[in-house]
Design a protein around this motif. Structure first.
Motif, short mmCIF file in Angstrom:
data_model
loop_
_atom_site.label_atom_id
_atom_site.label_comp_id
_atom_site.label_asym_id
_atom_site.label_seq_id
_atom_site.Cartn_x
_atom_site.Cartn_y
_atom_site.Cartn_z
N SER A 44 0.76 -1.15 -0.22
CA SER A 44 -0.20 0.16 0.06
C SER A 44 0.86 1.17 0.17
N HIS A 45 2.01 1.11 0.49
CA HIS A 45 3.08 2.17 0.41
C HIS A 45 3.91 2.43 -0.72
N LEU A 46 4.25 1.28 -0.93
CA LEU A 46 5.29 1.15 -2.38
C LEU A 46 4.55 1.41 -3.47
N LEU A 47 3.35 0.69 -3.89
CA LEU A 47 2.99 0.51 -5.17
C LEU A 47 2.54 1.87 -5.74
N PRO A 48 1.85 2.78 -4.97
CA PRO A 48 1.65 4.22 -5.51
C PRO A 48 2.70 4.96 -5.83
N SER A 49 3.89 4.80 -5.19
CA SER A 49 5.01 5.55 -5.53
C SER A 49 5.54 5.09 -6.87
N LEU A 50 5.63 3.78 -7.11
CA LEU A 50 6.32 2.94 -8.34
C LEU A 50 5.51 3.56 -9.43
N ILE A 51 4.06 3.59 -9.62
CA ILE A 51 3.22 3.87 -10.55
C ILE A 51 3.54 5.72 -10.81
N HIS A 52 3.48 6.18 -9.56
CA HIS A 52 3.77 7.70 -9.79
C HIS A 52 5.24 8.01 -10.28
N LEU A 53 6.05 7.45 -10.21
CA LEU A 53 7.34 7.24 -10.77
C LEU A 53 7.37 7.47 -12.24
#
Length: 257
Positions: A44-53
């Motif tokens: 829940s913390h890591l996946l949004p950042s990966l997509i955002h990047l």
């Protein structure tokens, strides 16, 4: 902005994206070896950042190669803005260090970079709105330099509670005054684009471009500031819609070379 400088910004952003993506994937793999509750929290913390990047770097690639440097203030600001937005995803490094037990950067350093990215990107969004009508590259770069210096100084001085439980997963703004400043600047940026819509009598081109920036501002703020999974994914939807609209409107009106 000269083409060489745009390529330099793009190169730096690409390196940041690759390094943070490797860290995120490594952390995800490491979380699989832990109990189910930790795995779901990590995703829940890591996946949004990966997509955002990756949304940000793909937008930067398209705009860097096809966006004319002399059309609109945002053409001067966007390469630096997208680089700064990508840099904000250092917020996931505490989760990486928690899950892998590999400590790359001190928590305080992560906090300074994260706060700088959040505040400086807010300044650049506001610059895109303020300078969209009258383009003065000298004043724009003076404003950007002042914004970067102010953001760095405040990021170093702002008190941060790096030992809080939530900070073990993700860097966050723990000072209400700093958070208020960031929110205020983003609200002003949105207001600037709304005013521009009225000034141009809602012409199709201007409306689409202003709407794109408004969606990007709101979406990026939701992804970057909040640790709530629902807000993160809603923010991602708005951010993707904003970047897609910006790319489409530049193509439609032949701004791309």
């Amino acid at each position: 902005m000269g083409k060489n400088l745009r390529f330099i910004f793009l190169g730096i952003q690409t390196v940041i994206t690759l390094l943070l993506s490797i860290a995120i994937i490594h952390a995800m793999v490491s979380s699989l070896q832990l109990q189910q509750g930790i795995w779901s929290t990590a995703q829940s913390h890591l996946l949004p950042s990966l997509i955002h990047l990756w949304v940000t770097v793909i937008a930067a690639l398209l705009l860097c190669f096809f966006y004319r440097a002399n059309i609109g203030a945002e053409a001067l600001v966007l390469p630096l803005l997208l680089l700064t937005i990508s840099l904000g995803n250092v917020k996931i490094l505490p989760a990486y260090q928690t899950l892998t037990q590999i400590f790359i950067i001190r928590a305080r350093t992560i906090s300074v970079i994260y706060h700088f990215s959040l505040l400086f990107s807010s300044f650049l969004f506001l610059a895109s709105g303020i300078f969209q009508q009258t383009i003065n590259p000298t004043k724009l770069w003076q404003y950007s330099f002042f914004g970067a210096a102010s953001a760095l100084m405040l990021s170093i001085l702002v008190p941060v509670s790096v030992n809080s439980p939530s900070y073990l997963w993700e860097a966050k703004v723990t000072n209400s005054l700093f958070l208020g400043i960031c929110v205020l600047i983003n609200v002003l940026a949105v207001a600037t684009f709304l005013i521009a819509m009225f000034e141009e009598h809602f012409s199709r081109q201007n409306f689409s471009r202003c709407l794109a920036f408004i969606l990007m501002i709101i979406g990026n703020a939701m992804v970057t500031i909040s640790q709530n999974t629902l807000y993160n994914f809603l923010g991602l939807l708005l951010y993707v819609a904003g970047t897609s609209t910006l790319i489409l409107v530049t193509r439609t009106y032949h701004i791309w070379t």
